[in-house]
Write a protein that holds these residues in place. Sequence first.
Motif, PDB file in Angstrom:
ATOM      1  N   UNK A 106       0.850  -1.064   0.044  1.00 16.05           N
ATOM      2  CA  UNK A 106      -0.070  -0.067  -0.141  1.00 16.05           C
ATOM      3  C   UNK A 106       1.011   1.175   0.028  1.00 16.05           C
ATOM      4  N   UNK A 107       0.416   2.229  -0.940  1.00 15.55           N
ATOM      5  CA  UNK A 107       1.499   3.381  -0.896  1.00 15.55           C
ATOM      6  C   UNK A 107       1.252   4.147   0.168  1.00 15.55           C
ATOM      7  N   UNK A 108       1.949   5.217   0.643  1.00 16.06           N
ATOM      8  CA  UNK A 108       1.836   5.985   1.906  1.00 16.06           C
ATOM      9  C   UNK A 108       2.932   6.900   2.044  1.00 16.06           C
ATOM     10  N   UNK A 109       2.969   7.599   3.009  1.00 16.22           N
ATOM     11  CA  UNK A 109       4.095   8.361   3.509  1.00 16.22           C
ATOM     12  C   UNK A 109       4.631   7.970   4.820  1.00 16.22           C
ATOM     13  N   UNK A 135       3.399  -3.294   3.695  1.00 14.66           N
ATOM     14  CA  UNK A 135       2.477  -4.280   3.733  1.00 14.66           C
ATOM     15  C   UNK A 135       2.460  -4.985   5.189  1.00 14.66           C
ATOM     16  N   UNK A 136       1.474  -5.765   5.600  1.00 14.46           N
ATOM     17  CA  UNK A 136       1.570  -6.350   7.020  1.00 14.46           C
ATOM     18  C   UNK A 136       2.348  -7.511   6.867  1.00 14.46           C
ATOM     19  N   UNK A 137       3.361  -7.778   7.785  1.00 14.53           N
ATOM     20  CA  UNK A 137       4.023  -9.178   7.625  1.00 14.53           C
ATOM     21  C   UNK A 137       3.782  -9.851   9.172  1.00 14.53           C
ATOM     22  N   UNK A 138       4.204 -11.152   9.091  1.00  5.08           N
ATOM     23  CA  UNK A 138       4.123 -11.804  10.421  1.00  5.08           C
ATOM     24  C   UNK A 138       5.223 -11.457  11.205  1.00  5.08           C
ATOM     25  N   UNK A 139       4.638 -11.287  12.589  1.00  6.69           N
ATOM     26  CA  UNK A 139       5.785 -10.968  13.731  1.00  6.69           C
ATOM     27  C   UNK A 139       6.542 -12.236  14.111  1.00  6.69           C
ATOM     28  N   UNK A 193       0.423  13.830   6.565  1.00  2.00           N
ATOM     29  CA  UNK A 193      -0.382  12.981   5.787  1.00  2.00           C
ATOM     30  C   UNK A 193       0.522  11.677   5.754  1.00  2.00           C
ATOM     31  N   UNK A 194       0.981  11.163   6.850  1.00  2.00           N
ATOM     32  CA  UNK A 194       1.914  10.175   6.785  1.00  2.00           C
ATOM     33  C   UNK A 194       1.151   9.065   7.696  1.00  2.00           C
ATOM     34  N   UNK A 195       1.192   7.768   7.212  1.00  4.76           N
ATOM     35  CA  UNK A 195       0.956   6.646   8.042  1.00  4.76           C
ATOM     36  C   UNK A 195       1.856   6.077   9.175  1.00  4.76           C
ATOM     37  N   UNK A 196       3.142   6.277   8.890  1.00  3.08           N
ATOM     38  CA  UNK A 196       4.163   5.895   9.891  1.00  3.08           C
ATOM     39  C   UNK A 196       5.128   7.024  10.492  1.00  3.08           C
TER      40      UNK A 196
END
Length: 248
Positions: free
Chosen positions: A30-33, A142-146, A109-112
């Motif tokens: 997913x694209x974000x900032x 992208x979400x990944x397994x911890x 406008x960031x997600x992180x």
Amino acid sequence: MEFSLKLQYYCLVCVMVLLPALCYSKDYFVKSRATYYGSSDGLGTTSGACGFGEYGRNISSGNVAGVYRLYKNGVGCGACYQVRCTTNPQICTKKGVNVVVTDYGQGDNTDFILSHHAYEAMARPGTADRLFAYGVVGVEYQRVPCQYVGHKIQVKVHEYSRNPDYLAIIMLYLAGKSDILSVDIWQQGKWVEMRRSFGAVFDMPNPPLGAISLRFKVHDNAGIKWPKAVIPRNWKAGVAYDTDIQLQ
């Protein structure tokens, strides 16, 4: 005619078998900032909104993040994401960095909002200064397994707790792509839902005396699970208790 029908049948079978493999073998980003925050050692903060404390500063070697939309009123705490910058391919690595959500934060406008250490890990060797100069960069995630080798879930009694008057807990080493939706405590012959106090912290005033039986409503790729754990009757604030719960 019969040959044509057989050919169509085999083609249909091939599509049904191969299409899922093609669809699910691809990584979806997913694209974000993203931006970063400063700290004296470049690691996380002990005062993050998830309530992890010192664990939130050191987990994943300090590769942690505050998130905005992904916080989900605390349900997103402890989730792991692969984040890679896209602003400049001469600076950004293809792998990026894996981070653990430990805080809430909203930037430009960031997600992180990444720890200094995590932000630097997105850069190719010798280019970190150039990446920091941007301040805010385009990313995809992208979400990944911890993965926590050698660890099963621990139930930590939060420092705010006071035995026997008030119990607050938080779960550590949540592996896989798992979300803890709620926590129940066994009281007077039935399961009673604890309150989500803030972040990943669940609490209850006047908890049952004696050993505390807990069950967790966990959502992962397989659906809903209800693993259980027990903490001893002489539980103490600030102590993390081992469980037999191993999530994938």
